[in-house]
Design an enzyme around this catalytic site. Sequence first.
Site, mmCIF file in Angstrom:
data_model
loop_
_atom_site.group_PDB
_atom_site.id
_atom_site.type_symbol
_atom_site.label_atom_id
_atom_site.label_comp_id
_atom_site.label_asym_id
_atom_site.label_seq_id
_atom_site.Cartn_x
_atom_site.Cartn_y
_atom_site.Cartn_z
ATOM 1 N N ASP A 244 52.744 34.309 36.200
ATOM 2 C CA ASP A 244 54.141 33.986 36.544
ATOM 3 C C ASP A 244 55.173 34.902 35.889
ATOM 4 O O ASP A 244 56.324 34.500 35.706
ATOM 5 C CB ASP A 244 54.480 32.520 36.154
ATOM 6 N N CYS B 28 49.081 31.823 42.432
ATOM 7 C CA CYS B 28 48.000 32.355 41.584
ATOM 8 C C CYS B 28 46.725 32.785 42.304
ATOM 9 O O CYS B 28 46.410 33.965 42.360
ATOM 10 C CB CYS B 28 47.616 31.338 40.508
ATOM 11 N N HIS C 272 41.590 32.499 39.190
ATOM 12 C CA HIS C 272 42.123 31.141 39.057
ATOM 13 C C HIS C 272 40.928 30.243 38.726
ATOM 14 O O HIS C 272 39.957 30.218 39.472
ATOM 15 C CB HIS C 272 42.799 30.699 40.352
ATOM 16 N N HIS D 41 52.484 37.317 40.162
ATOM 17 C CA HIS D 41 53.555 37.223 41.158
ATOM 18 C C HIS D 41 54.849 37.085 40.395
ATOM 19 O O HIS D 41 54.843 36.993 39.169
ATOM 20 C CB HIS D 41 53.365 36.046 42.124
#
Length: 547
Positions: free
Chosen positions: A34, A72, A126, A322
């Site tokens: 993030d 993610c 993930h 991201h």
Amino acid sequence: MAVVLFLLYAVSATLSHVVLAATRPNVLFLVVDDLRPKLGCYGETNMVTPNIDQLAAKSVRFERAYVQQAVCSPSRTSFLTGRRPDTTRIFDLVHYFRKVAGNYTTLPQHFKNNGYVTQSVGKIFHPGSASGGTDDYPYSWTYPAYHAPTVKYTGKKICPGPDGKLTHSAVCPVDLKTVPGGSLPDIQNTDFTIDFLKNRSMDHKPFFVGMGYHRPHLPFAYPKEYLDLYPMSNIRLPPNPYYPPWLPEVAWVPYGELKSYDDVNAMNISTFGIVSPEYTLKLRQSYSAAASYTDAQVGRVLQALDQYGLADNTIITFHGDHGWQLGDHGEWCKHTNFDIATRIPMLVHVPGVTANKVRRGKMYPFHDALGEQFQSKPNSQQSELVSDSLVEAVDLYATISELAGVDIPSTCPDNSLDVAFCTEGASLVPIIKNLTSSTGSLTSWKPAVFSQYPRAKVVPTNEAPDTPIMGYTMRTDGHRYTEWIAYNHTTFTADWSKVYARELYIYSNDPDEDVNVAEVPAFQDLATSLSQQLRAGWRKALPTLTK
Ligand SMILES: *[C@@H]1O[C@H](CO)[C@@H](O)[C@H](O)[C@H]1NC(C)=O
Ligand SMILES: *[C@@H]1O[C@H](CO)[C@@H](O)[C@H](O)[C@H]1NC(C)=O
Ligand SMILES: *[C@@H]1O[C@H](CO)[C@@H](O)[C@H](O)[C@H]1NC(C)=O
Ligand SMILES: *[C@@H]1O[C@H](CO)[C@@H](O)[C@H](O)[C@H]1NC(C)=O
Ligand SMILES: *[C@@H]1O[C@H](CO)[C@@H](O)[C@H](O)[C@H]1NC(C)=O
């Protein structure tokens, strides 16, 4: 070996690091959850991120880098397999590409196949079902993935509330002396990576370490000392803290992720409602503090690399999975196709090639997380090697392969479900070469980059999905153009004849993507031509290189 050739090309005069010729370069693959480019090295002068800034100063810094989907697992699966979400068939946090798509050779797996010791630390894939319950071990990794013991408190009540009771809150500065488990995951993961590097310095095996930081992902749980770096009087609201005019509802996400935390949940924010200015400032302050805390952990790893004599022979990449919306457009978290959600920081460091020799030596001051005050705000070190080219996270697979001298995957065929080793990205080595040689002659690169995001409904609600939609978006030099179209999740096919909504932003007038002009009559010729380019897709936007 390719890397030797590369070095000879790149540093014509000062080729002192022939070290690389003798041993295979290691890879340190740093991924931050993030993290948008809210860093000193990206011109954010209020941010305190000295370690990442110093890494940037000896790297190529990509100014315009984008992920393929702003959440993610889809993003991570994409850059770890070198393929786009339409090919990995991963659009959520549940499915596993080996089950729903193909038995693809991942980036770390490729290095493992080439004799490297590969290790995952923290969040690279993930975790959970999205990576087969094992973070893709043993396919990708020599040893089982390492997760910090304190990761078990994720989702638990660890944040002291106003009355002293523990809560599960978004804003969560903690006291390391009293926090459950006595530490935080990124600190423990960093300890493990440092130990791993020490071991490699003794056994001399080439390594690929994927080091995945959890912060600044929610909850903003970080040692409370980091708040001192960001006095409230310095925190600003975003320039556009409102629902953009003319934004189709399908493009909006009601940021349920943020609303799932006790502090924000208590505010009863409606589907299209926005967070109050006061709490927006508090959340922005804690995002910054969490980023500085992560920066300190990055610094510890880089310092260990120097200390154990590995820095001269280790390629380092650093990127976010991201971007992140901090109240921009009234939005929070990721889950959209806006630039602020799809754009990432991305650095590529190649020893002896991108490093400025003058800066070698004391590179990474580590600010102790345990209460030591920051002396003063260090100056951000500006990177000297900056690329404005449009690049994508999916490009990292071919880039790192070429830099390390292992086989470079070729471009995937149209249907690559049965092709284990190929890529839908392009190696960024031509850009790195162009920047590091005195006679850069690269004339063109990708004219556009691509991302996508699925939606269940035209208007966001909590009801079950009924209208599977995919928003395909394209970023060119001057525009962002998006079409929200019908998508069948059984057949994995897009129906371009059914368009629910379009978006067009013109950066010369509207750099923050505030005014969607896709339906404005004056811009129909532009929208038609961008629509054709979007539908032609990434394959038509691959760089044409003259060798
Ligand atoms: C997937 O590929 C690996 C080698 O990369 C192989 O060992 C394994 O058997 C394959 N699995 C399937 C289901 O084909
Ligand atoms: C480093 O090596 C020691 C001794 O073999 C071992 O106990 C330890 O688990 C290793 N650490 C890592 C992170 O690989
Ligand atoms: C939110 O809703 C709950 C339950 O409806 C109510 O008790 C509470 O006062 C509301 N809070 C705010 C800030 O409106
Ligand atoms: C390559 O470098 C030259 C000058 O060094 C620069 O003018 C050109 O824009 C670069 N090409 C690309 C695609 O970045
Ligand atoms: C998707 O395709 C399948 C198979 O052709 C079909 O049965 C299903 O109705 C389609 N779904 C939608 C939402 O169109």
